[in-house]
Each structure stands twice: as C-alpha cells, then as structure tokens.
Design a protein around this motif. Structure first.
Motif, PDB file in Angstrom:
ATOM      1  N   ARG A 249      33.859  62.886  -5.959  1.00  0.00           N
ATOM      2  CA  ARG A 249      33.817  61.522  -5.718  1.00  0.00           C
ATOM      3  C   ARG A 249      33.527  60.945  -4.287  1.00  0.00           C
ATOM      4  O   ARG A 249      32.744  59.933  -4.134  1.00  0.00           O
ATOM      5  CB  ARG A 249      35.468  60.781  -5.869  1.00  0.00           C
ATOM      6  CG  ARG A 249      35.858  60.934  -7.284  1.00  0.00           C
ATOM      7  CD  ARG A 249      37.175  60.823  -7.281  1.00  0.00           C
ATOM      8  NE  ARG A 249      37.777  60.892  -8.642  1.00  0.00           N
ATOM      9  CZ  ARG A 249      38.489  60.138  -9.276  1.00  0.00           C
ATOM     10  NH1 ARG A 249      38.993  58.912  -8.647  1.00  0.00           N
ATOM     11  NH2 ARG A 249      39.055  59.989 -10.520  1.00  0.00           N
ATOM     12  N   LEU A 250      33.821  61.640  -3.293  1.00  0.00           N
ATOM     13  CA  LEU A 250      33.386  61.503  -2.024  1.00  0.00           C
ATOM     14  C   LEU A 250      31.997  61.304  -1.804  1.00  0.00           C
ATOM     15  O   LEU A 250      31.349  60.627  -0.943  1.00  0.00           O
ATOM     16  CB  LEU A 250      33.883  62.411  -0.904  1.00  0.00           C
ATOM     17  CG  LEU A 250      33.602  62.360   0.410  1.00  0.00           C
ATOM     18  CD1 LEU A 250      34.060  61.197   1.308  1.00  0.00           C
ATOM     19  CD2 LEU A 250      34.387  63.541   1.156  1.00  0.00           C
ATOM     20  N   ASP A 251      31.274  62.666  -2.279  1.00  0.00           N
ATOM     21  CA  ASP A 251      29.933  62.790  -2.381  1.00  0.00           C
ATOM     22  C   ASP A 251      29.325  61.375  -2.886  1.00  0.00           C
ATOM     23  O   ASP A 251      28.185  60.971  -2.532  1.00  0.00           O
ATOM     24  CB  ASP A 251      29.167  63.798  -3.102  1.00  0.00           C
ATOM     25  CG  ASP A 251      29.757  65.074  -2.407  1.00  0.00           C
ATOM     26  OD1 ASP A 251      30.296  65.246  -1.262  1.00  0.00           O
ATOM     27  OD2 ASP A 251      29.639  66.262  -3.206  1.00  0.00           O
ATOM     28  N   GLU A 252      29.634  60.755  -3.859  1.00  0.00           N
ATOM     29  CA  GLU A 252      29.272  59.754  -4.925  1.00  0.00           C
ATOM     30  C   GLU A 252      29.439  58.580  -3.802  1.00  0.00           C
ATOM     31  O   GLU A 252      28.379  57.893  -3.737  1.00  0.00           O
ATOM     32  CB  GLU A 252      29.808  59.346  -6.185  1.00  0.00           C
ATOM     33  CG  GLU A 252      29.303  58.314  -6.758  1.00  0.00           C
ATOM     34  CD  GLU A 252      27.740  58.388  -6.896  1.00  0.00           C
ATOM     35  OE1 GLU A 252      27.200  57.199  -6.925  1.00  0.00           O
ATOM     36  OE2 GLU A 252      27.090  59.445  -7.115  1.00  0.00           O
TER      37      GLU A 252
ATOM     38  N   SER B 111      29.413  64.540   3.915  1.00  0.00           N
ATOM     39  CA  SER B 111      30.235  65.302   3.026  1.00  0.00           C
ATOM     40  C   SER B 111      30.837  66.604   3.631  1.00  0.00           C
ATOM     41  O   SER B 111      31.848  66.925   3.598  1.00  0.00           O
ATOM     42  CB  SER B 111      29.572  65.439   2.020  1.00  0.00           C
ATOM     43  OG  SER B 111      29.340  64.323   0.999  1.00  0.00           O
ATOM     44  N   GLU B 112      29.795  67.304   4.130  1.00  0.00           N
ATOM     45  CA  GLU B 112      30.425  68.706   4.571  1.00  0.00           C
ATOM     46  C   GLU B 112      31.263  68.591   6.083  1.00  0.00           C
ATOM     47  O   GLU B 112      32.150  69.125   5.999  1.00  0.00           O
ATOM     48  CB  GLU B 112      29.123  69.452   4.988  1.00  0.00           C
ATOM     49  CG  GLU B 112      28.368  70.047   3.939  1.00  0.00           C
ATOM     50  CD  GLU B 112      29.117  71.071   2.974  1.00  0.00           C
ATOM     51  OE1 GLU B 112      29.709  71.860   3.760  1.00  0.00           O
ATOM     52  OE2 GLU B 112      29.068  70.580   2.148  1.00  0.00           O
ATOM     53  N   ILE B 113      30.807  67.489   6.680  1.00  0.00           N
ATOM     54  CA  ILE B 113      31.855  67.562   7.979  1.00  0.00           C
ATOM     55  C   ILE B 113      33.213  67.035   7.400  1.00  0.00           C
ATOM     56  O   ILE B 113      34.303  67.522   8.109  1.00  0.00           O
ATOM     57  CB  ILE B 113      31.243  66.278   8.881  1.00  0.00           C
ATOM     58  CG1 ILE B 113      30.116  66.767   9.617  1.00  0.00           C
ATOM     59  CG2 ILE B 113      32.403  65.743   9.794  1.00  0.00           C
ATOM     60  CD1 ILE B 113      29.201  65.645  10.272  1.00  0.00           C
ATOM     61  N   ILE B 114      33.400  66.297   6.433  1.00  0.00           N
ATOM     62  CA  ILE B 114      34.618  65.536   6.073  1.00  0.00           C
ATOM     63  C   ILE B 114      35.309  66.573   5.339  1.00  0.00           C
ATOM     64  O   ILE B 114      36.689  66.867   5.434  1.00  0.00           O
ATOM     65  CB  ILE B 114      34.467  64.239   5.237  1.00  0.00           C
ATOM     66  CG1 ILE B 114      34.056  63.194   5.970  1.00  0.00           C
ATOM     67  CG2 ILE B 114      35.763  64.011   4.590  1.00  0.00           C
ATOM     68  CD1 ILE B 114      34.945  62.949   7.272  1.00  0.00           C
ATOM     69  N   ARG B 115      34.715  67.439   4.421  1.00  0.00           N
ATOM     70  CA  ARG B 115      35.200  68.370   3.676  1.00  0.00           C
ATOM     71  C   ARG B 115      35.746  69.591   4.767  1.00  0.00           C
ATOM     72  O   ARG B 115      36.845  70.050   4.442  1.00  0.00           O
ATOM     73  CB  ARG B 115      34.163  69.350   2.817  1.00  0.00           C
ATOM     74  CG  ARG B 115      33.756  68.503   1.605  1.00  0.00           C
ATOM     75  CD  ARG B 115      32.588  69.290   0.920  1.00  0.00           C
ATOM     76  NE  ARG B 115      31.931  68.586  -0.061  1.00  0.00           N
ATOM     77  CZ  ARG B 115      31.925  69.107  -1.331  1.00  0.00           C
ATOM     78  NH1 ARG B 115      32.441  70.159  -1.614  1.00  0.00           N
ATOM     79  NH2 ARG B 115      31.408  68.524  -2.306  1.00  0.00           N
ATOM     80  N   GLY B 116      35.021  69.827   5.608  1.00  0.00           N
ATOM     81  CA  GLY B 116      35.543  70.842   6.807  1.00  0.00           C
ATOM     82  C   GLY B 116      36.778  70.344   7.565  1.00  0.00           C
ATOM     83  O   GLY B 116      37.731  71.122   7.503  1.00  0.00           O
TER      84      GLY B 116
END
Length: 197
Positions: A131-134, A153-158
């Motif tokens: 959902r975040l990616d979209e 997305s990668e920054i937020i996932r981390g």
C-alpha cells in the motif's frame, strides 16, 4: 440446530485466538499448557480447533494484521483529498501506531520461529508495504516527488522496522509511532514538492 453448533465452535475459536494473542504477543515464552490454563480448557480442546501451535499463531497474526488493514483503510479515507504529504504522513502514523500497539517487535521476530517470521514478513508486505509503495507511485505519477518512489519506500521500510525493534523509543520515552512521525516529517520535508510548483 446445526447453526447453533457452528456458532458455538466459532465463538470458542475466537476466544482461543483472543487469549492466544494476549499471551503469545506479550513478553516471555508461553506454552500451550499456559494457554490451556488461561482458558480453563484442555489442550486437546484447543487442538480440536487448531491442529498445532503454528496454525494457532498464524490465526493470531492474521487477526492482528486484519486490525492493521482496517486502521490503514480508515486512515486513507480520512486523508483522501488532502495534500499528498498529509496522506503519506497519515498512512505511516496509522501503520506504525497500530504495529506498535499490537507488539510488532514480537511479530517481526516471529518469536524465533522462521516459519512465523516468514508469515509476518509476507503479511507486512501485503498489508503495509504494498500500500505504501502504491501511495508513493501515485505521488510520483502526479509529479509530487523529487525522489524515486522506490527509494522513499526503502527508507521508510527501514525506519519502520528499525524503530519497532529498537530500544530508542524506550530510551527517549516516546512511542515508536512518535519517532516515526518525526522520521516521516524529516524524510518527506525534502522529498515532496510543494503543490504550486
């Protein structure tokens, strides 16, 4: 008559899952004996509803992720039509708040079980990260990002995973959701173009 029996089985299943969530997602190790004692029923009765501990824990996790999904859907509805930055911020704060509330640190580790850990990773990806990616791809399509959506997305996932498994929230006497809010504001401040550009 058959409807009453199915209803009683469903109720008992829900009671078992609820108690298992309380015990298994809390601190410390919990056995099926502990759960049976808590419920005032035999392990045999529990195993009639769930063939093994993995299936019970999977039901607990799916229930928790169902709650996260409902919260994220509500957050998206609340921020619909608002500026993109508010939409992203609302989504992430809702996600982290819910993950923090349900004990995502225990969820993320799968309580040391690789099968459960994989299940958690798959559910996190399906419920939160896709959902975040979209949301970021949508912002990129609308020309609102100055940074590739994949990088954001990668920054937020981390940040989410690190904050939920870190001692930092306790050290700073703040919730993981509070610290994610600060992280999101910091990251997005330079990543989202103003609407008038």
């Amino acid at each position: 008559m058959e409807t009453e029996i199915v209803s009683a089985v469903s109720e008992r299943t829900e009671v078992i899952v609820e108690a298992a969530a309380r015990l298994f997602l809390g601190p410390g190790r919990v056995s099926m004996d502990d759960l049976a004692r808590e419920l005032g029923m035999s392990k045999k009765t529990i195993y009639r509803h769930f063939p093994d501990k993995h299936s019970l824990l999977t039901a607990v996790l799916d229930r928790q992720f169902g709650a996260i999904e409902r919260t994220l859907t509500a957050a998206a509805r609340e921020t619909a039509g608002r500026p993109f930055g508010e939409q992203v911020r609302g989504f992430l704060i809702a996600a982290c708040g819910e993950l923090d509330r349900i004990g995502a640190a225990q969820l993320a580790t799968g309580r040391g079980d690789p099968v459960l850990r994989r299940h958690v990773e798959q559910r996190m990806d399906a419920v939160v990260y896709q959902r975040l990616d979209e949301l970021f791809r949508d912002g990129d399509r609308r020309g609102l990002l100055s940074t590739p959506p994949e990088l954001l997305s990668e920054i937020i996932r981390g940040a989410v995973e690190r904050l939920l498994n870190s001692q930092l929230p306790r050290q700073l006497d703040r919730s993981a959701a509070d610290l994610l809010r600060a992280t999101v504001d910091t990251v997005l401040y330079g990543a989202i173009r103003p609407a008038d550009e």
